[in-house]
Design a protein around this motif. Structure first.
Motif, PDB file in Angstrom:
ATOM      1  N   GLU A 265       0.834  -1.192   0.000  1.00 55.91           N
ATOM      2  CA  GLU A 265       0.000   0.000   0.000  1.00 55.91           C
ATOM      3  C   GLU A 265       0.871   1.244   0.000  1.00 55.91           C
ATOM      4  O   GLU A 265       1.873   1.304   0.701  1.00 55.91           O
ATOM      5  N   ILE A 266       0.489   2.214  -0.801  1.00 53.54           N
ATOM      6  CA  ILE A 266       1.273   3.440  -0.856  1.00 53.54           C
ATOM      7  C   ILE A 266       0.333   4.636  -0.843  1.00 53.54           C
ATOM      8  O   ILE A 266      -0.853   4.487  -1.114  1.00 53.54           O
ATOM      9  N   PHE A 267       0.857   5.791  -0.530  1.00 53.18           N
ATOM     10  CA  PHE A 267       0.036   6.990  -0.651  1.00 53.18           C
ATOM     11  C   PHE A 267       0.892   8.185  -1.050  1.00 53.18           C
ATOM     12  O   PHE A 267       2.112   8.142  -0.951  1.00 53.18           O
ATOM     13  N   THR A 268       0.232   9.202  -1.555  1.00 50.24           N
ATOM     14  CA  THR A 268       0.961  10.398  -1.951  1.00 50.24           C
ATOM     15  C   THR A 268       0.195  11.622  -1.501  1.00 50.24           C
ATOM     16  O   THR A 268      -0.998  11.553  -1.196  1.00 50.24           O
ATOM     17  N   MET A 269       0.893  12.751  -1.407  1.00 46.91           N
ATOM     18  CA  MET A 269       0.239  14.013  -1.142  1.00 46.91           C
ATOM     19  C   MET A 269       0.793  15.007  -2.146  1.00 46.91           C
ATOM     20  O   MET A 269       1.993  15.043  -2.377  1.00 46.91           O
ATOM     21  N   GLY A 270      -0.092  15.782  -2.749  1.00 51.05           N
ATOM     22  CA  GLY A 270       0.385  16.688  -3.779  1.00 51.05           C
ATOM     23  C   GLY A 270      -0.626  17.772  -4.067  1.00 51.05           C
ATOM     24  O   GLY A 270      -1.635  17.918  -3.380  1.00 51.05           O
ATOM     25  N   PHE A 271      -0.327  18.522  -5.130  1.00 54.40           N
ATOM     26  CA  PHE A 271      -1.136  19.695  -5.424  1.00 54.40           C
ATOM     27  C   PHE A 271      -1.737  19.661  -6.832  1.00 54.40           C
ATOM     28  O   PHE A 271      -1.399  20.489  -7.670  1.00 54.40           O
ATOM     29  N   PRO A 272      -2.650  18.738  -7.106  1.00 53.04           N
ATOM     30  CA  PRO A 272      -3.360  18.785  -8.379  1.00 53.04           C
ATOM     31  C   PRO A 272      -4.306  19.987  -8.393  1.00 53.04           C
ATOM     32  O   PRO A 272      -4.753  20.419  -9.436  1.00 53.04           O
ATOM     33  N   ARG A 273      -4.644  20.482  -7.211  1.00 50.38           N
ATOM     34  CA  ARG A 273      -5.423  21.721  -7.094  1.00 50.38           C
ATOM     35  C   ARG A 273      -4.557  22.700  -6.312  1.00 50.38           C
ATOM     36  O   ARG A 273      -3.423  22.406  -5.981  1.00 50.38           O
ATOM     37  N   ASN A 274      -5.153  23.837  -5.956  1.00 50.38           N
ATOM     38  CA  ASN A 274      -4.371  24.751  -5.151  1.00 50.38           C
ATOM     39  C   ASN A 274      -4.321  24.298  -3.696  1.00 50.38           C
ATOM     40  O   ASN A 274      -3.681  24.888  -2.854  1.00 50.38           O
ATOM     41  N   GLU A 275      -5.020  23.225  -3.415  1.00 54.15           N
ATOM     42  CA  GLU A 275      -5.034  22.697  -2.063  1.00 54.15           C
ATOM     43  C   GLU A 275      -4.380  21.328  -2.064  1.00 54.15           C
ATOM     44  O   GLU A 275      -4.423  20.612  -3.060  1.00 54.15           O
ATOM     45  N   ILE A 276      -3.770  20.953  -0.944  1.00 56.93           N
ATOM     46  CA  ILE A 276      -3.083  19.667  -0.883  1.00 56.93           C
ATOM     47  C   ILE A 276      -4.100  18.530  -0.935  1.00 56.93           C
ATOM     48  O   ILE A 276      -5.187  18.629  -0.346  1.00 56.93           O
ATOM     49  N   VAL A 277      -3.775  17.486  -1.680  1.00 57.98           N
ATOM     50  CA  VAL A 277      -4.697  16.375  -1.870  1.00 57.98           C
ATOM     51  C   VAL A 277      -3.990  15.057  -1.546  1.00 57.98           C
ATOM     52  O   VAL A 277      -2.847  14.846  -1.939  1.00 57.98           O
ATOM     53  N   TYR A 278      -4.690  14.207  -0.790  1.00 52.47           N
ATOM     54  CA  TYR A 278      -4.157  12.893  -0.434  1.00 52.47           C
ATOM     55  C   TYR A 278      -4.739  11.852  -1.376  1.00 52.47           C
ATOM     56  O   TYR A 278      -5.897  11.931  -1.771  1.00 52.47           O
ATOM     57  N   ASN A 279      -3.927  10.885  -1.761  1.00 54.26           N
ATOM     58  CA  ASN A 279      -4.411   9.792  -2.593  1.00 54.26           C
ATOM     59  C   ASN A 279      -3.685   8.531  -2.230  1.00 54.26           C
ATOM     60  O   ASN A 279      -2.511   8.577  -1.872  1.00 54.26           O
ATOM     61  N   LYS A 280      -4.390   7.384  -2.319  1.00 49.57           N
ATOM     62  CA  LYS A 280      -3.662   6.157  -2.012  1.00 49.57           C
ATOM     63  C   LYS A 280      -3.785   5.138  -3.128  1.00 49.57           C
ATOM     64  O   LYS A 280      -4.681   5.222  -3.969  1.00 49.57           O
ATOM     65  N   GLY A 281      -2.873   4.187  -3.137  1.00 52.64           N
ATOM     66  CA  GLY A 281      -2.896   3.169  -4.173  1.00 52.64           C
ATOM     67  C   GLY A 281      -1.986   2.025  -3.784  1.00 52.64           C
ATOM     68  O   GLY A 281      -1.747   1.805  -2.607  1.00 52.64           O
ATOM     69  N   TYR A 282      -1.479   1.315  -4.779  1.00 51.71           N
ATOM     70  CA  TYR A 282      -0.593   0.207  -4.464  1.00 51.71           C
ATOM     71  C   TYR A 282       0.523   0.103  -5.493  1.00 51.71           C
ATOM     72  O   TYR A 282       0.444   0.650  -6.585  1.00 51.71           O
ATOM     73  N   MET A 283       1.543  -0.640  -5.085  1.00 50.80           N
ATOM     74  CA  MET A 283       2.725  -0.833  -5.909  1.00 50.80           C
ATOM     75  C   MET A 283       2.397  -1.872  -6.982  1.00 50.80           C
ATOM     76  O   MET A 283       1.943  -2.960  -6.666  1.00 50.80           O
ATOM     77  N   SER A 284       2.595  -1.535  -8.272  1.00 51.14           N
ATOM     78  CA  SER A 284       2.216  -2.462  -9.339  1.00 51.14           C
ATOM     79  C   SER A 284       3.392  -3.210  -9.950  1.00 51.14           C
ATOM     80  O   SER A 284       3.305  -4.397 -10.220  1.00 51.14           O
ATOM     81  N   ALA A 285       4.491  -2.520 -10.241  1.00 48.02           N
ATOM     82  CA  ALA A 285       5.614  -3.187 -10.893  1.00 48.02           C
ATOM     83  C   ALA A 285       6.920  -2.513 -10.512  1.00 48.02           C
ATOM     84  O   ALA A 285       6.941  -1.336 -10.174  1.00 48.02           O
ATOM     85  N   ARG A 286       7.987  -3.320 -10.583  1.00 47.27           N
ATOM     86  CA  ARG A 286       9.270  -2.816 -10.128  1.00 47.27           C
ATOM     87  C   ARG A 286       9.997  -1.988 -11.188  1.00 47.27           C
ATOM     88  O   ARG A 286      11.061  -1.469 -10.943  1.00 47.27           O
ATOM     89  N   SER A 287       9.432  -1.921 -12.392  1.00 44.65           N
ATOM     90  CA  SER A 287      10.068  -1.059 -13.382  1.00 44.65           C
ATOM     91  C   SER A 287       9.004  -0.147 -13.977  1.00 44.65           C
ATOM     92  O   SER A 287       7.805  -0.354 -13.790  1.00 44.65           O
TER      93      SER A 287
END
Lengths: 369, 190
Positions: free
Chosen positions: A247-269
């Motif tokens: 399980e992984i998650f990220t935080m970033g700025f797709p908007r002017n506000e910080i946004v949390y999103n989560k997902g999973y690791m799919s491949a090593r390359s």
């Protein structure tokens, strides 16, 4: 007798703080009153246990410390397995491997399918850099879709033609040294004359001090008097490779506000078997570029960079090890830059809400002009 | 500087929590135990756990007055680790057997089973205490540690924890201790 008073007597008795007369009196009391005697024995036993407990904790931490420093200085070598274990591992994990292989197979099938369908165009356009182009983009509003903004293809190729002093694009960046060093994607700051990083509505001027298009990594340095160094970063950079399905998650700025999103690791390359990056499944939008990718313990495992335009949730990230390499290169080339990568992690074991609260202060929007 | 120490010196250093001596013992023996565990269905993490557990057993048994090191430290650690790992394999329902045949002389010189049993009983007590401490919560936990382990003076503790005077702190400390005892003995089995 009052238990509190009795406890304090026992403490003094154990610590040998009593005068002989007091001791005699106390021993007499014990002899006469069985309840008191029992209390004393229990109390002594309990305190001994309490002390032993502390000693054990200290010993365990000493052993761990010794282990870590021996591993670090090469005193001992931690081997992952003895030779014949491969076979045992195969037996142990063959079901997991089968499932993973199936998923990988399906993903590979779709990815290669999409690549083939459009193979007459140059490959670059099948992946989309996740920096957000500002101002001159035409924004399509799609009510059925939860995504608010989508880029039309034509805008992606026109980054360099934008005149200066107008905001070109935006992305995400994060601190790797509280003194003011940030990591972002090289493509985020492509063609930029001026860089500004923003956190909680405070803007700081920054400069790019390192750029590597191959790994898509850039290091920024905040050069602004307003900046107050952040002495301790909550996360660290993970050294070993993440596993499929983590399980992984990220935080970033797709908007002017910080946004949390989560997902999973799919491949090593990454895209086209790029070994400098990894593939993940996560909801990512333009503007997420340069954002940190965390495992569930809050260790950084990558930097979000591009997505497959043809497939849903096929996103690529630059590996965390590229950060370490970049910093090493930078240190070698410039004498006066001393970046100290975060060493310890305060996020392990916390729930996700506490984790994001701590991380939020260290993730910045990057605006380029 | 010569880096050779006698076994007794090493052990003594380890018992006084000296990092340098501990490190020497660790370095000399870890590889051997790691090989033992890896060759017998274990992972690197298992190896670390087993080795550290053996070190703890050595540490705690060597504190006992009747303890006498009749073998080399490495022999001792090996025998203990071997028993520990065998036990773990058996309890984890894993039919695999240790492929190494027991070396009689080692088994005799170290009463591995007794010492492992002793530690298991202790570990049980420790986990009870840990659970009790967790339930107790702050500031009680820190208060008790400050008094009974760091051996701080009552008036310093009053300052540190913001009590108006040392009598207040003392009262609070006993209340905490009573609660911890209650929590601990509630689950304790003699």
């Amino acid at each position: 007798m009052d238990e509190i008073l009795l406890s304090s007597l026992v403490d003094r008795y154990i610590n040998n703080e009593m005068t002989d007369a007091e001791k005699n009196e106390f021993n007499q009391l014990r002899a006469q009153n069985q309840e008191v005697d029992q209390f004393v024995v229990e109390h002594i036993h309990f305190l001994a246990q309490f002390n032993k407990q502390h000693k054990r904790t200290a010993l365990n931490s000493l052993l761990n410390q010794v282990h870590d420093s021996l591993v670090e200085n090469g005193g001992i070598e931690v081997k992952q397995s003895a030779e014949p274990k491969v076979i045992q591992l195969w037996h142990k994990y063959k079901r997991t491997i089968a499932v993973a292989a199936t998923i990988a197979g399906i993903t590979a099938f779709f990815t290669s399918g999409t690549v083939h369908m459009v193979s007459n165009k140059p490959t670059e356009s099948y992946i989309q850099q996740l920096s957000r182009k500002v101002d001159q983009q035409s924004v399509k509003i799609n009510e059925q879709n939860k995504e608010i903004k989508k880029l039309s293809d034509s805008q992606n190729e026109n980054i360099d033609t934008t005149p200066a002093l107008q905001q070109i694009s935006s992305g995400t960046s994060f601190l790797i040294d509280g003194a003011g060093y940030l990591i972002t994607n090289a493509h985020v700051i492509k063609g930029a004359n001026t860089l500004v990083v923003v956190n909680k509505n405070k803007e700081y001027k920054a400069e790019s001090i390192y750029l590597d298009p191959a790994t898509d990594i850039a290091i920024l340095q905040i050069k602004d008097k307003k900046w107050k160094p952040n002495t301790h970063l909550p996360y660290s950079i993970r050294k070993n490779k993440p596993d499929l399905g983590e399980e992984i998650f990220t935080m970033g700025f797709p908007r002017n506000e910080i946004v949390y999103n989560k997902g999973y690791m799919s491949a090593r390359s990454g895209y086209n078997d790029d070994t400098l990056s990894i593939q993940i499944a996560i909801g990512a939008n333009p503007g997420n570029s340069g954002g940190p990718l965390f495992d569930k313990n809050g260790n950084i495992i990558g930097i979000l960079s591009t997505r497959d335009k043809q497939a849903n949730e096929v996103v690529f990230a630059s590996k965390a090890s590229n950060i370490i390499t970049a910093v090493e290169h930078l240190k070698k080339d410039s004498l006066n830059i001393n970046i100290k990568l975060p060493g310890s992690n305060n996020l392990k074991g916390l729930d996700i809400v506490s984790q994001t609260k701590k991380i939020e202060d260290c993730v910045f929007m990057v605006k380029t002009y | 500087m010569k880096l050779e120490f006698s076994e007794q010196e090493l052990l003594k250093g380890f018992l006084s929590n000296n990092q340098r001596y501990t490190s020497i013992i660790y370095k000399q023996n870890f590889g051997l135990i790691q090989n033992l565990v890896l060759k017998n269905n274990g992972t690197a993490d298992d190896a670390k756990d087993i080795f550290q557990e053996a070190m703890v057993i050595l540490y705690e048994n060597a504190q006992k007055p009747e303890f006498e090191l009749t073998s080399q430290i490495s022999t001792y650690l090996y025998a203990i680790s071997r028993r520990l790992w065998l036990k773990k394999l058996q309890t984890s329902n894993n039919s695999a057997k240790l492929s190494l045949t027991p070396i009689e002389s080692i088994e005799e010189s170290v009463a591995a089973d007794d010492e492992i049993d002793f530690k298991e009983k202790q570990d049980n007590d420790f986990s009870l205490m840990e659970a009790a401490m967790k339930k107790l919560g702050e500031p009680c936990k820190s208060l008790l540690e400050a008094y009974y382990i760091q051996k701080k003076q009552m008036h310093d503790i009053a300052d540190q924890f913001g009590y108006t005077n040392s009598d207040n702190a003392k009262n609070q400390k006993y209340k905490c201790l009573m609660r911890l005892k209650k929590l601990f003995f509630a689950q304790y089995k003699y």
